[in-house]
Write an enzyme that holds these catalytic residues in place. Structure first.
Site, PDB file in Angstrom:
ATOM      1  N   HIS A   1      -6.935  -1.327   6.117  1.00 47.79           N
ATOM      2  CA  HIS A   1      -6.796  -1.884   7.278  1.00 47.79           C
ATOM      3  C   HIS A   1      -8.158  -1.855   8.011  1.00 47.79           C
ATOM      4  CE1 HIS A   1      -2.749  -1.530   6.492  1.00 47.79           C
ATOM      5  NE2 HIS A   1      -2.294  -0.508   7.102  1.00 47.79           N
TER       6      HIS A   1
ATOM      7  N   LYS B   1       0.852  -1.103  -0.119  1.00 48.49           N
ATOM      8  CA  LYS B   1      -0.146  -0.066  -0.036  1.00 48.49           C
ATOM      9  C   LYS B   1       0.718   1.166   0.054  1.00 48.49           C
ATOM     10  CE  LYS B   1      -1.754   1.690   3.875  1.00 48.49           C
ATOM     11  NZ  LYS B   1      -1.186   2.130   4.881  1.00 48.49           N
TER      12      LYS B   1
ATOM     13  N   ASP C   1      -4.815   6.572   4.754  1.00 50.32           N
ATOM     14  CA  ASP C   1      -3.829   5.549   5.319  1.00 50.32           C
ATOM     15  C   ASP C   1      -4.408   4.315   6.003  1.00 50.32           C
ATOM     16  OD1 ASP C   1      -1.036   5.272   5.923  1.00 50.32           O
ATOM     17  OD2 ASP C   1      -1.455   5.953   7.871  1.00 50.32           O
TER      18      ASP C   1
ATOM     19  N   GLU D   1      -3.666   4.784  17.849  1.00 48.87           N
ATOM     20  CA  GLU D   1      -2.275   4.721  17.872  1.00 48.87           C
ATOM     21  C   GLU D   1      -1.743   5.767  18.948  1.00 48.87           C
ATOM     22  OE1 GLU D   1      -0.289   3.467  14.202  1.00 48.87           O
ATOM     23  OE2 GLU D   1      -1.832   4.782  13.251  1.00 48.87           O
TER      24      GLU D   1
ATOM     25  N   LYS E   1      -3.849   9.190  15.206  1.00 51.93           N
ATOM     26  CA  LYS E   1      -2.605   9.172  15.835  1.00 51.93           C
ATOM     27  C   LYS E   1      -2.636   9.997  17.167  1.00 51.93           C
ATOM     28  CE  LYS E   1      -0.465   7.521  11.891  1.00 51.93           C
ATOM     29  NZ  LYS E   1       0.119   6.194  12.020  1.00 51.93           N
TER      30      LYS E   1
ATOM     31  N   HIS F   1      -1.075  -5.405   5.607  1.00 52.37           N
ATOM     32  CA  HIS F   1      -0.353  -6.211   6.656  1.00 52.37           C
ATOM     33  C   HIS F   1      -1.216  -6.406   7.693  1.00 52.37           C
ATOM     34  CE1 HIS F   1       0.017  -2.330   8.419  1.00 52.37           C
ATOM     35  NE2 HIS F   1       0.435  -2.880   9.630  1.00 52.37           N
TER      36      HIS F   1
ATOM     37  N   LYS G   1      -1.944 -10.275  10.745  1.00 52.20           N
ATOM     38  CA  LYS G   1      -2.012 -10.239  12.159  1.00 52.20           C
ATOM     39  C   LYS G   1      -2.910 -11.592  12.585  1.00 52.20           C
ATOM     40  CE  LYS G   1      -1.832  -5.438  12.756  1.00 52.20           C
ATOM     41  NZ  LYS G   1      -0.505  -4.846  13.325  1.00 52.20           N
TER      42      LYS G   1
HETATM   43  C1  BG6 Z   1       0.067   1.418   8.347  1.00 57.60           C
HETATM   44  C2  BG6 Z   1       0.004   2.850   8.233  1.00 57.60           C
HETATM   45  O1  BG6 Z   1      -0.140   1.049   6.866  1.00 57.60           O
HETATM   46  O2  BG6 Z   1      -0.178   0.925   9.288  1.00 57.60           O
HETATM   47  C3  BG6 Z   1       0.636   3.615   9.417  1.00 57.60           C
HETATM   48  O3  BG6 Z   1       0.677   3.458   7.043  1.00 57.60           O
HETATM   49  C4  BG6 Z   1       0.184   2.931  10.814  1.00 57.60           C
HETATM   50  O4  BG6 Z   1       0.345   4.881   9.624  1.00 57.60           O
HETATM   51  C5  BG6 Z   1       0.329   1.335  10.690  1.00 57.60           C
HETATM   52  O5  BG6 Z   1       0.656   3.459  11.812  1.00 57.60           O
HETATM   53  C6  BG6 Z   1      -0.311   0.656  11.633  1.00 57.60           C
HETATM   54  O6  BG6 Z   1      -0.168  -0.563  11.546  1.00 57.60           O
HETATM   55  P1  BG6 Z   1       0.091  -1.535  12.838  1.00 57.60           P
HETATM   56  O7  BG6 Z   1       0.487  -2.848  12.787  1.00 57.60           O
HETATM   57  O8  BG6 Z   1       1.169  -0.618  13.694  1.00 57.60           O
HETATM   58  O9  BG6 Z   1      -1.213  -1.221  13.874  1.00 57.60           O
END
Ligand code: BG6
Length: 509
Positions: free
Chosen positions: A258, A166, A253, A234, A358, A196, A200
């Site tokens: 996700h 991505k 993002d 986050e 964030k 990704h 998980k």
């Molecule tokens: C990424 C985003 O794809 O995923 C980031 O670009 C984000 O901004 C991240 O922090 C979050 O992934 P994880 O696995 O840390 O929850």
């Protein structure tokens, strides 16, 4: 995803474009190391790094070795307590490096010669996996370059696959254009669009929870569920990614990729099998069933936020507008909350509230399902004043697990109820080896299982669903940015979004 996880992957060469980049060093290579340690890679595995930076394979290896060593005892994605030297050696022995410019056709010609020689001398059998760990503006060029050099052509029993990271597009139009360009030269079967979150374990477990147990699925619908909250909060800010984030923002993002994966896993109909296409078809259907809405509703049901200065986990944090590479008057959102409806028989009338941001108070990714309240009648003449609803919480990270909250009678002569929780924590049942989340995904690419990857229709459905918000926000200014302090739970308007419906977000603390 497949049960073929008992086997080693077939002989193959894996090419990483962007060999010197962060993604390769932090996630892809540690994941390969884990796969090597778990004996999932064949002896005839070779890893070819391609990057613009001049250097030798020795430089690449020693940079990666330093990186792996730095993970020991760290709190990064890969936090092993030691690096197994024999495993690392096994992997580094299989590495080679090619310096090349992605815009130069010679790069692909030279790569082709190198791969042909590996096929002959190392037994990689013509099976080639190309991993695009590069900036998205190079995706099309690289795929076209591979195709023109004949490197994507399959035949004689060998496979050619491309992994695309991505961001996959910037909006619906650009995602469609990217898909069209890719599908001109590759079959859909050859394309692995990675998200990704699907690597998980706890995300994959949502399907096991729902479809491998008889007890939950009968309750998983509008008759029993009041609403669903999906949170990806986050504590990190934009870190060193200001430039990327200024073009992207929290919605692009996190949401069409996700957060929608979490939504699709939670809301999809049972697939007829765990075959890649059966699962992906059901996931795409859910996203396609998100009720369409216009700009007025986008402004009403989606809330954007941007963090100001504050304190996160005891540390002072600067405002987003003060981050490096961020405009001092930036209107990019670092938070989004959104109420959406899924128009199908299972979910009609059940709101799904999504939020991601964030620099928030706590790191928490979870899916919280609130069931309908029980009727009061039984407790009418008792001291019970208020009954709490049942919640089921699927904790994706951290503290991976599942909790079911219900009411229990407090011991004593009068009827008093308390909310108690049945809690399953992954770590008490399973040994969780240090894992980057990319292991399963990479292994699946090598064995040709696309279940956990996004199909073109899936990507486009995601962008289509968020496009009205992108349009509405592009045409209006947020006005009150920054509107939440770093270290808080997000903007007040996000609380009002649920407050209007007589509901509240689950607290993050
Ligand atoms: C990424 C985003 O794809 O995923 C980031 O670009 C984000 O901004 C991240 O922090 C979050 O992934 P994880 O696995 O840390 O929850």
């Amino acid at each position: 995803m497949a049960d073929s996880h008992e086997q080693r992957a077939p002989p193959c060469a894996m090419v990483i474009f962007g060999a010197g980049g962060d993604l390769t060093r932090r996630l892809v290579v540690p994941a390969l190391y884990n796969l090597a340690g778990a004996r999932r890679l064949p002896d005839e595995f070779r890893l070819v790094g391609v990057d613009l930076a001049a250097g030798t394979v020795e430089d690449w290896r020693s940079g990666l070795t330093r990186m792996m060593d730095s993970f020991v005892g760290s709190d990064g994605a890969f936090n092993a307590d030691h690096i197994d030297r024999a495993t690392w050696q096994w992997l580094t022995d299989r590495m080679s490096y090619l310096q090349g410019n992605l815009e130069d056709p010679q790069t692909y010609r030279r790569l082709g010669e190198h791969l042909a020689s590996l096929d002959k001398t190392a037994g990689t059998a013509g099976n080639h996996l190309f991993y695009l760990a590069i900036a998205d503006r190079f995706f099309s060029t690289t795929i076209a370059g591979l195709a023109s050099a004949g490197l994507t052509r399959e035949g004689d029993g060998c496979w050619r696959r491309v992994v695309v990271e991505k961001p996959f597009g910037h909006d619906l139009a650009s995602a469609k254009a990217l898909n069209a360009g890719i599908l001109k030269v590759l079959g859909e079967r050859q394309v692995y669009r990675i998200d990704h979150f699907l690597g998980k374990e706890t995300v994959q477990n949502i399907m096991a929870l729902r479809f491998a147990n008889g007890v939950f699925e009968p309750l998983w619908n509008r008759q029993h569920i009041d609403h669903v909250q999906i949170t990806a909060a986050e504590t990190v800010g934009v870190e060193h990614r200001g430039r990327f984030y200024e073009r992207t923002g929290a919605l692009r993002d996190m949401v069409p990729n996700h957060v929608f994966q979490l939504l699709a896993m939670t809301a999809m109909e049972p697939p007829i099998s765990f075959d890649a296409d059966a699962v992906r078809a059901k996931k795409a259907e859910v996203i396609e069933a998100i009720r369409p809405f216009g700009p007025g509703q986008a402004m009403r049901d989606a809330v954007r936020g941007q963090y100001g200065a504050g304190t996160v986990l005891g540390r002072a944090v600067r405002a987003y507008r003060q981050e490096p590479d961020v405009a001092p008057d930036s209107n990019i959102e670092t938070y989004i909350a959104w109420k959406l409806q899924i128009d199908n028989w299972r979910w009609a009338g059940v709101p799904f509230y999504l939020r991601t941001g964030k620099s928030m108070q706590r790191r928490s990714t979870e899916i919280a399902i609130r069931f309908h309240q029980a009727p009061y009648t039984l407790f009418r003449d008792t001291d019970v004043e208020r009954m709490n609803p049942n919640w089921m919480i699927l904790r994706i990270q951290p503290d991976e697990g599942i909790a079911l909250q219900f009411a229990a009678k407090q011991p004593g002569p009068s009827v008093q109820l308390s909310t108690v929780s049945m809690d399953f924590a992954y770590k008490t049942y399973f040994r969780m080896a240090p894992n980057t989340g990319y292991e399963t995904l990479l292994y699946d690419c090598l064995i040709g299982d696309a279940t956990l990857f996004r199909r073109a229709d899936n990507i486009e459905a995601g962008w289509r669903a968020v496009q009205p918000i992108l349009d509405a926000w592009a045409n209006t200014r947020p006005g009150d940015f920054p509107n939440y302090a770093a270290g808080s739970n997000g903007p007040a308007a996000a609380d009002e979004l649920l407050g209007r419906d007589g509901r509240a977000w689950r607290p993050l603390e």
